[in-house]
Design a protein around this motif. Structure first.
Motif, PDB file in Angstrom:
ATOM      1  N   THR A   2      37.526  15.606 -24.635  1.00 19.02           N
ATOM      2  CA  THR A   2      36.674  15.962 -23.358  1.00 19.02           C
ATOM      3  C   THR A   2      35.195  16.099 -23.711  1.00 19.02           C
ATOM      4  N   LEU A   3      34.162  15.467 -23.035  1.00 19.19           N
ATOM      5  CA  LEU A   3      32.962  15.463 -23.458  1.00 19.19           C
ATOM      6  C   LEU A   3      32.236  16.930 -22.908  1.00 19.19           C
ATOM      7  N   PRO A   4      31.605  17.622 -23.660  1.00 18.91           N
ATOM      8  CA  PRO A   4      31.017  18.832 -23.160  1.00 18.91           C
ATOM      9  C   PRO A   4      30.008  18.509 -22.063  1.00 18.91           C
ATOM     10  N   ARG A   5      30.108  19.605 -21.068  1.00 16.82           N
ATOM     11  CA  ARG A   5      29.375  19.524 -19.862  1.00 16.82           C
ATOM     12  C   ARG A   5      27.856  19.761 -20.166  1.00 16.82           C
ATOM     13  N   THR A   6      26.980  18.928 -19.682  1.00 14.44           N
ATOM     14  CA  THR A   6      25.609  19.355 -20.039  1.00 14.44           C
ATOM     15  C   THR A   6      25.104  19.871 -18.760  1.00 14.44           C
ATOM     16  N   THR A   7      23.975  20.962 -19.088  1.00 17.71           N
ATOM     17  CA  THR A   7      23.468  21.683 -18.110  1.00 17.71           C
ATOM     18  C   THR A   7      22.164  20.805 -17.782  1.00 17.71           C
ATOM     19  N   ARG A   8      21.768  20.913 -16.347  1.00 25.06           N
ATOM     20  CA  ARG A   8      20.531  20.108 -15.884  1.00 25.06           C
ATOM     21  C   ARG A   8      19.521  21.081 -16.202  1.00 25.06           C
ATOM     22  N   ALA A   9      18.412  20.503 -16.706  1.00 21.65           N
ATOM     23  CA  ALA A   9      17.277  21.237 -16.695  1.00 21.65           C
ATOM     24  C   ALA A   9      16.606  21.519 -15.203  1.00 21.65           C
ATOM     25  N   PRO A  10      15.969  22.695 -15.086  1.00 16.38           N
ATOM     26  CA  PRO A  10      15.461  23.150 -13.691  1.00 16.38           C
ATOM     27  C   PRO A  10      14.535  22.267 -13.142  1.00 16.38           C
ATOM     28  N   ARG A  11      14.625  21.975 -11.898  1.00 11.80           N
ATOM     29  CA  ARG A  11      13.732  20.813 -11.294  1.00 11.80           C
ATOM     30  C   ARG A  11      12.295  21.695 -11.235  1.00 11.80           C
ATOM     31  N   VAL A  12      11.305  21.136 -11.673  1.00  6.66           N
ATOM     32  CA  VAL A  12       9.886  21.431 -11.538  1.00  6.66           C
ATOM     33  C   VAL A  12       9.291  20.770 -10.246  1.00  6.66           C
ATOM     34  N   PRO A  13       8.566  21.442  -9.533  1.00  6.72           N
ATOM     35  CA  PRO A  13       8.213  20.930  -8.400  1.00  6.72           C
ATOM     36  C   PRO A  13       7.046  20.177  -8.964  1.00  6.72           C
ATOM     37  N   ARG A  14       6.571  19.119  -8.174  1.00  7.13           N
ATOM     38  CA  ARG A  14       5.296  18.322  -8.277  1.00  7.13           C
ATOM     39  C   ARG A  14       4.285  18.859  -7.770  1.00  7.13           C
ATOM     40  N   PRO A  15       3.084  18.587  -8.012  1.00  4.52           N
ATOM     41  CA  PRO A  15       1.745  19.522  -7.426  1.00  4.52           C
ATOM     42  C   PRO A  15       1.726  18.957  -6.097  1.00  4.52           C
ATOM     43  N   ARG A  16       2.037  17.700  -5.727  1.00  2.95           N
ATOM     44  CA  ARG A  16       2.195  17.347  -4.162  1.00  2.95           C
ATOM     45  C   ARG A  16       2.953  18.182  -3.529  1.00  2.95           C
ATOM     46  N   ASP A  17       4.138  18.276  -4.083  1.00  2.32           N
ATOM     47  CA  ASP A  17       5.072  19.412  -3.287  1.00  2.32           C
ATOM     48  C   ASP A  17       4.516  20.699  -3.073  1.00  2.32           C
ATOM     49  N   LEU A  18       3.712  21.282  -3.895  1.00  4.11           N
ATOM     50  CA  LEU A  18       3.105  22.588  -3.850  1.00  4.11           C
ATOM     51  C   LEU A  18       2.019  22.507  -3.050  1.00  4.11           C
ATOM     52  N   LEU A  19       1.223  21.367  -2.793  1.00  2.30           N
ATOM     53  CA  LEU A  19       0.303  21.547  -1.903  1.00  2.30           C
ATOM     54  C   LEU A  19       0.396  21.214  -0.506  1.00  2.30           C
ATOM     55  N   ARG A  20       1.563  20.539  -0.175  1.00  2.00           N
ATOM     56  CA  ARG A  20       1.838  20.130   1.095  1.00  2.00           C
ATOM     57  C   ARG A  20       1.741  21.319   2.239  1.00  2.00           C
ATOM     58  N   PRO A  21       2.141  22.386   1.808  1.00  2.00           N
ATOM     59  CA  PRO A  21       1.832  23.485   2.834  1.00  2.00           C
ATOM     60  C   PRO A  21       0.513  23.730   3.254  1.00  2.00           C
ATOM     61  N   VAL A  22      -0.249  23.851   2.179  1.00  2.00           N
ATOM     62  CA  VAL A  22      -1.621  24.176   2.141  1.00  2.00           C
ATOM     63  C   VAL A  22      -2.290  22.935   2.648  1.00  2.00           C
ATOM     64  N   LEU A  23      -2.037  21.915   2.602  1.00  2.00           N
ATOM     65  CA  LEU A  23      -2.845  20.759   3.433  1.00  2.00           C
ATOM     66  C   LEU A  23      -2.372  20.733   4.958  1.00  2.00           C
ATOM     67  N   ALA A  24      -1.146  21.214   5.133  1.00  5.17           N
ATOM     68  CA  ALA A  24      -0.707  21.087   6.530  1.00  5.17           C
ATOM     69  C   ALA A  24      -1.126  22.271   7.195  1.00  5.17           C
ATOM     70  N   TRP A  25      -1.531  23.354   6.702  1.00  2.00           N
ATOM     71  CA  TRP A  25      -2.015  24.589   7.346  1.00  2.00           C
ATOM     72  C   TRP A  25      -3.059  24.324   8.499  1.00  2.00           C
ATOM     73  N   PRO A  26      -4.077  23.618   8.310  1.00  2.00           N
ATOM     74  CA  PRO A  26      -5.133  23.646   9.281  1.00  2.00           C
ATOM     75  C   PRO A  26      -4.519  23.033  10.576  1.00  2.00           C
ATOM     76  N   VAL A  27      -3.832  21.907  10.173  1.00  2.00           N
ATOM     77  CA  VAL A  27      -3.119  21.048  11.585  1.00  2.00           C
ATOM     78  C   VAL A  27      -2.372  21.997  12.400  1.00  2.00           C
ATOM     79  N   THR A  28      -1.487  22.727  11.753  1.00  3.31           N
ATOM     80  CA  THR A  28      -0.522  23.733  12.304  1.00  3.31           C
ATOM     81  C   THR A  28      -1.357  24.749  12.946  1.00  3.31           C
TER      82      THR A  28
END
Length: 68
Positions: A2-28
């Motif tokens: 049996t092959l050892p189960r590999t663990t995934r590295a945690p997903r690192v958010p892209r800068p675009r994903d972090l800025l989306r709420p900030v950029l949408a705030w004025p419209v909202t």
């Protein structure tokens, strides 16, 4: 074997994903402000119509009493 189960590295958010709420705030915020203004305008128009109706009733009563 049996092959050892590999663990995934945690997903690192892209800068675009972090800025989306900030950029949408004025419209909202603008949309929320417009909804609030529309609601306030409706309430004010209703109150003005009621006040004018009461004024007309009082004027009619006053005129009726003045004739009597």
């Amino acid at each position: 074997m049996t092959l050892p189960r590999t663990t995934r590295a945690p997903r690192v958010p892209r800068p675009r994903d972090l800025l989306r709420p900030v950029l949408a705030w004025p419209v909202t915020a603008q949309a929320t402000a417009c909804r609030n203004a529309l609601g306030a305008t409706t309430v004010l128009a209703r109150e003005r119509a009621e006040r004018e109706e009461v004024e007309a009733l009082l004027a009619a009563l006053h005129a009726e009493r003045a004739r009597a």
